[in-house]
Design a protein around this motif. Structure first.
Motif, mmCIF file in Angstrom:
data_model
loop_
_atom_site.group_PDB
_atom_site.id
_atom_site.type_symbol
_atom_site.label_atom_id
_atom_site.label_comp_id
_atom_site.label_asym_id
_atom_site.label_seq_id
_atom_site.Cartn_x
_atom_site.Cartn_y
_atom_site.Cartn_z
ATOM 1 N N GLY A 173 0.817 -1.206 0.000
ATOM 2 C CA GLY A 173 0.000 0.000 0.000
ATOM 3 C C GLY A 173 0.847 1.251 0.000
ATOM 4 O O GLY A 173 1.838 1.332 0.731
ATOM 5 N N GLY A 174 0.443 2.245 -0.804
ATOM 6 C CA GLY A 174 1.211 3.473 -0.904
ATOM 7 C C GLY A 174 0.514 4.705 -0.370
ATOM 8 O O GLY A 174 1.037 5.816 -0.500
ATOM 9 N N GLU A 175 -0.666 4.515 0.239
ATOM 10 C CA GLU A 175 -1.401 5.653 0.804
ATOM 11 C C GLU A 175 -1.943 5.263 2.168
ATOM 12 O O GLU A 175 -2.688 4.287 2.297
ATOM 13 C CB GLU A 175 -2.551 6.063 -0.110
ATOM 14 C CG GLU A 175 -3.329 7.271 0.414
ATOM 15 C CD GLU A 175 -4.408 7.749 -0.541
ATOM 16 O OE1 GLU A 175 -4.570 8.982 -0.685
ATOM 17 O OE2 GLU A 175 -5.107 6.901 -1.148
ATOM 18 N N THR A 202 -5.273 -0.315 -2.489
ATOM 19 C CA THR A 202 -5.574 0.992 -3.052
ATOM 20 C C THR A 202 -7.075 1.159 -3.216
ATOM 21 O O THR A 202 -7.818 0.173 -3.312
ATOM 22 C CB THR A 202 -4.888 1.183 -4.418
ATOM 23 O OG1 THR A 202 -5.096 2.533 -4.870
ATOM 24 C CG2 THR A 202 -5.449 0.219 -5.457
ATOM 25 N N THR A 203 -7.518 2.414 -3.247
ATOM 26 C CA THR A 203 -8.924 2.707 -3.526
ATOM 27 C C THR A 203 -9.097 3.278 -4.929
ATOM 28 O O THR A 203 -10.212 3.629 -5.309
ATOM 29 C CB THR A 203 -9.480 3.724 -2.510
ATOM 30 O OG1 THR A 203 -8.762 4.965 -2.636
ATOM 31 C CG2 THR A 203 -9.361 3.208 -1.080
ATOM 32 N N ASP A 236 -9.254 -3.178 -1.531
ATOM 33 C CA ASP A 236 -9.816 -1.827 -1.569
ATOM 34 C C ASP A 236 -10.557 -1.548 -0.267
ATOM 35 O O ASP A 236 -11.636 -2.098 -0.029
ATOM 36 C CB ASP A 236 -10.761 -1.717 -2.767
ATOM 37 C CG ASP A 236 -11.402 -0.341 -2.923
ATOM 38 O OD1 ASP A 236 -11.192 0.522 -2.056
ATOM 39 O OD2 ASP A 236 -12.125 -0.151 -3.916
ATOM 40 N N VAL A 237 -9.989 -0.669 0.578
ATOM 41 C CA VAL A 237 -10.622 -0.397 1.863
ATOM 42 C C VAL A 237 -11.958 0.307 1.722
ATOM 43 O O VAL A 237 -12.744 0.346 2.667
ATOM 44 C CB VAL A 237 -9.704 0.424 2.801
ATOM 45 C CG1 VAL A 237 -8.406 -0.312 3.078
ATOM 46 C CG2 VAL A 237 -9.453 1.815 2.259
ATOM 47 N N ASP A 260 -13.987 5.189 -5.582
ATOM 48 C CA ASP A 260 -13.741 5.395 -7.009
ATOM 49 C C ASP A 260 -14.792 4.632 -7.804
ATOM 50 O O ASP A 260 -14.762 3.397 -7.850
ATOM 51 C CB ASP A 260 -12.340 4.898 -7.374
ATOM 52 C CG ASP A 260 -11.971 5.186 -8.828
ATOM 53 O OD1 ASP A 260 -12.867 5.587 -9.603
ATOM 54 O OD2 ASP A 260 -10.790 5.006 -9.182
ATOM 55 N N PRO A 261 -15.724 5.337 -8.440
ATOM 56 C CA PRO A 261 -16.783 4.670 -9.202
ATOM 57 C C PRO A 261 -16.258 3.772 -10.314
ATOM 58 O O PRO A 261 -16.971 2.865 -10.768
ATOM 59 C CB PRO A 261 -17.598 5.840 -9.772
ATOM 60 C CG PRO A 261 -17.305 6.990 -8.876
ATOM 61 C CD PRO A 261 -15.882 6.804 -8.437
#
Length: 268
Positions: free
Chosen positions: A41-43, A79-80, A98-99, A105-106
């Motif tokens: 994870g990067g965020e 990531t989201t 995806d948390v 993100d649609p």
């Protein structure tokens, strides 16, 4: 699942693996300790965290995903963002974690439907910066089960195959300490939705509150409690546990498996 945060501000290990070389070394070590999947994870999604530019996230994760994948390890991308998921999959990631469960993100649901990879949908109500404002539940377990069920329906309607969806109750995300314990204590109700369940309790603050009382113990001192939670989650039907310290939780999960399956031979 071993947690590999390539971030400066994650709550437990922020800043430890900022260089790709250090991150890859950690990922390999977790695999050697028995991790089946390395989750990159990067965020940061810690409480109060703010979003980072997409280019920053890509720059952090892609070299690590690429190198670990080339070494034959199974990598998930945490990531989201659909664009980050796509780039990571092209770099070798085998699943998407995806948390936000596709709410941030649609484009994520359509992307997952098209690529056909396993997708972990976590229970999520709001971004990290504001999630503490969304902790009202009539019955946290029933509400989480219902809201995750709605996410499954939305994902399937978008074309995602049901057998590719895994669920995560989202411990610590828009949840109080009491909510987290209720979700763990009634985990079988989430398992009953019929999808593999991932539990991410590792080093979270509700464990620190339990151990330290008025002075919570720091994240690095929560691994024994994490292992206990891992064992109990496995015994309750969890498919996977997401942890920082792989070795201790793997031992705990093995004990839980032997206990529940009565597979330990009689050596009398």
């Amino acid at each position: 699942m071993g947690i590999l945060n390539v971030t400066p501000d994650s709550f437990s290990d922020g800043g430890r693996y900022l260089s790709a070389a250090a991150a890859v070394e950690c990922g390999v070590a977790m695999a050697d300790d028995g991790a089946d999947v390395i989750d990159v994870g990067g965020e940061s999604t810690r409480p109060g965290a703010r979003r980072i530019p997409v280019d920053t996230e890509l720059a952090r994760v892609l070299p690590v995903v690429r190198d670990l994948s080339r070494r034959g390890l199974t990598v998930s991308i945490d990531t989201t963002r659909a664009v980050v998921a796509d780039a990571a999959v092209r770099a070798g990631a085998a699943l998407v974690n995806d948390v936000s469960g596709g709410l941030a993100d649609p484009a994520m649901a359509e992307y997952i439907a098209a690529v056909g990879l396993p997708y972990i949908a976590m229970h999520w109500r709001a971004p990290s910066r504001t999630m503490a404002q969304h902790t009202f539940y009539r019955d946290v377990v029933a509400d989480v089960v219902r809201e995750l069920g709605a996410r499954v329906e939305a994902l399937v309607d978008a074309g995602v195959k049901p057998n590719r969806i895994l669920l995560d109750p989202g411990l610590g995300f828009a949840k109080t300490t009491a909510h987290n314990w209720q979700l763990l204590g009634r985990l079988e109700e989430l398992v009953a939705l019929g999808h593999p369940v991932l539990v991410g309790a590792s080093r979270k603050s509700f464990l620190g509150d339990l151990l330290g009382g008025r002075t919570p113990v720091p994240p690095a001192a929560r691994d024994a409690a994490t292992a206990a939670a891992s064992a109990l989650a496995a015994a309750a039907g969890a498919f996977c546990v997401r942890v920082h310290d792989v070795a201790s939780s793997l031992d705990a999960v093995r004990v839980a498996d032997a206990w529940t399956s009565a597979s330990v031979p009689n050596h009398r």
